[in-house]
Design an enzyme around this catalytic site. Sequence first.
Site, PDB file in Angstrom:
ATOM      1  N   ARG A 104      37.328  65.329  79.554  1.00  0.00           N
ATOM      2  CA  ARG A 104      38.539  64.804  79.217  1.00  0.00           C
ATOM      3  C   ARG A 104      39.290  64.162  80.050  1.00  0.00           C
ATOM      4  O   ARG A 104      39.621  64.209  80.894  1.00  0.00           O
ATOM      5  CB  ARG A 104      39.645  66.106  78.759  1.00  0.00           C
ATOM      6  CG  ARG A 104      38.942  66.994  77.631  1.00  0.00           C
ATOM      7  CD  ARG A 104      40.857  67.874  76.653  1.00  0.00           C
ATOM      8  NE  ARG A 104      39.080  68.804  75.984  1.00  0.00           N
ATOM      9  CZ  ARG A 104      38.887  68.235  74.668  1.00  0.00           C
ATOM     10  NH1 ARG A 104      39.010  66.644  73.790  1.00  0.00           N
ATOM     11  NH2 ARG A 104      37.861  69.080  74.324  1.00  0.00           N
ATOM     12  N   ASP A 105      39.969  62.819  79.092  1.00  0.00           N
ATOM     13  CA  ASP A 105      41.468  61.579  79.748  1.00  0.00           C
ATOM     14  C   ASP A 105      42.161  62.753  80.455  1.00  0.00           C
ATOM     15  O   ASP A 105      43.536  63.335  79.841  1.00  0.00           O
ATOM     16  CB  ASP A 105      41.596  60.903  79.279  1.00  0.00           C
ATOM     17  CG  ASP A 105      42.084  59.534  80.128  1.00  0.00           C
ATOM     18  OD1 ASP A 105      41.699  58.588  79.803  1.00  0.00           O
ATOM     19  OD2 ASP A 105      43.438  59.862  80.409  1.00  0.00           O
ATOM     20  N   VAL A 136      39.164  52.130  86.127  1.00  0.00           N
ATOM     21  CA  VAL A 136      38.379  52.893  86.414  1.00  0.00           C
ATOM     22  C   VAL A 136      37.229  51.180  86.610  1.00  0.00           C
ATOM     23  O   VAL A 136      36.762  51.732  85.496  1.00  0.00           O
ATOM     24  CB  VAL A 136      38.105  53.996  86.508  1.00  0.00           C
ATOM     25  CG1 VAL A 136      36.459  54.770  86.993  1.00  0.00           C
ATOM     26  CG2 VAL A 136      39.343  54.707  86.618  1.00  0.00           C
ATOM     27  N   HIS A 195      33.086  53.059  80.460  1.00  0.00           N
ATOM     28  CA  HIS A 195      33.578  53.902  79.724  1.00  0.00           C
ATOM     29  C   HIS A 195      33.783  53.830  78.634  1.00  0.00           C
ATOM     30  O   HIS A 195      34.274  53.191  78.699  1.00  0.00           O
ATOM     31  CB  HIS A 195      34.764  54.990  80.936  1.00  0.00           C
ATOM     32  CG  HIS A 195      35.576  54.041  81.417  1.00  0.00           C
ATOM     33  ND1 HIS A 195      35.456  53.676  81.921  1.00  0.00           N
ATOM     34  CD2 HIS A 195      36.853  53.647  80.169  1.00  0.00           C
ATOM     35  CE1 HIS A 195      36.818  53.432  82.270  1.00  0.00           C
ATOM     36  NE2 HIS A 195      37.934  53.744  81.679  1.00  0.00           N
ATOM     37  N   HIS A 244      36.286  54.915  75.338  1.00  0.00           N
ATOM     38  CA  HIS A 244      37.510  55.511  75.099  1.00  0.00           C
ATOM     39  C   HIS A 244      37.174  56.537  73.831  1.00  0.00           C
ATOM     40  O   HIS A 244      37.297  55.386  72.787  1.00  0.00           O
ATOM     41  CB  HIS A 244      38.494  55.159  75.467  1.00  0.00           C
ATOM     42  CG  HIS A 244      39.356  54.510  77.106  1.00  0.00           C
ATOM     43  ND1 HIS A 244      40.427  55.176  77.215  1.00  0.00           N
ATOM     44  CD2 HIS A 244      38.404  53.348  77.501  1.00  0.00           C
ATOM     45  CE1 HIS A 244      40.668  55.012  78.284  1.00  0.00           C
ATOM     46  NE2 HIS A 244      39.654  53.566  78.868  1.00  0.00           N
TER      47      HIS A 244
HETATM   48  P1  AMP Z   1      40.674  51.898  81.977  1.00  0.00           P
HETATM   49  O1  AMP Z   1      42.128  51.700  81.956  1.00  0.00           O
HETATM   50  O2  AMP Z   1      39.801  51.811  80.422  1.00  0.00           O
HETATM   51  O3  AMP Z   1      39.686  51.818  83.322  1.00  0.00           O
HETATM   52  O4  AMP Z   1      40.849  53.825  81.969  1.00  0.00           O
HETATM   53  C1  AMP Z   1      41.026  54.874  82.868  1.00  0.00           C
HETATM   54  C2  AMP Z   1      40.855  56.325  82.114  1.00  0.00           C
HETATM   55  O5  AMP Z   1      40.903  56.789  83.200  1.00  0.00           O
HETATM   56  C3  AMP Z   1      42.561  56.280  82.045  1.00  0.00           C
HETATM   57  O6  AMP Z   1      42.953  55.905  80.452  1.00  0.00           O
HETATM   58  C4  AMP Z   1      42.972  57.049  83.086  1.00  0.00           C
HETATM   59  O7  AMP Z   1      43.948  58.182  82.475  1.00  0.00           O
HETATM   60  C5  AMP Z   1      41.627  57.748  83.418  1.00  0.00           C
HETATM   61  N1  AMP Z   1      41.432  58.951  84.869  1.00  0.00           N
HETATM   62  C6  AMP Z   1      41.827  58.420  85.695  1.00  0.00           C
HETATM   63  N2  AMP Z   1      41.613  59.151  86.439  1.00  0.00           N
HETATM   64  C7  AMP Z   1      40.746  60.190  85.877  1.00  0.00           C
HETATM   65  C8  AMP Z   1      40.155  61.620  86.779  1.00  0.00           C
HETATM   66  N3  AMP Z   1      40.363  61.848  87.304  1.00  0.00           N
HETATM   67  N4  AMP Z   1      40.105  62.395  84.994  1.00  0.00           N
HETATM   68  C9  AMP Z   1      39.773  62.048  83.580  1.00  0.00           C
HETATM   69  N5  AMP Z   1      40.381  60.526  83.516  1.00  0.00           N
HETATM   70  C10 AMP Z   1      41.074  60.288  84.442  1.00  0.00           C
END
Ligand code: AMP
Length: 115
Positions: free
Chosen positions: A30-31, A97, A101, A103
């Site tokens: 989960r995000d 990140v 990934h 979403h």
């Molecule tokens: P992006 O902006 O596509 O790189 O998405 C990165 C996603 O990772 C964002 O939606 C964040 O909310 C999510 N995220 C960051 N740290 C964590 C974590 N420790 N556990 C779960 N999701 C995370």
Amino acid sequence: MSADCLFCKIIKGDIPGTIVYRDEQVTAFRDINPAAPTHVLIVPNKHIESVNMLIVDDEPLIGHLFIAAKKIAAQEGIAEDGYRLVVNTNANAGQTVFHIHLHLIGGAPLKLQMG
Ligand code: AMP
Ligand code: ZN
């Protein structure tokens, strides 16, 4: 695996994550900052920084990622009503990140129409 990658650490279990699906190729959790009632991140167990870094050998893995998304959507009970799959790449898309990934976002009508 990359030593300083957040998602590699979640896959390994070094950092907690709410895992909803796992197999030999992908992990889904989960995000932490959900954009909708259901917001799951589906990641390859192999560290790949972004779509830009994909190689031809990754083709089956990326197909597997979508099949996992379909299964998780059903598992979450959002398949019928609908959902969105998003992959952000680099700065203009807001990638934060750098471990590729997918979403999986749904559980309510999504306001922002992209595409
Ligand atoms: P992006 O902006 O596509 O790189 O998405 C990165 C996603 O990772 C964002 O939606 C964040 O909310 C999510 N995220 C960051 N740290 C964590 C974590 N420790 N556990 C779960 N999701 C995370
Ligand atoms: Zn990684």
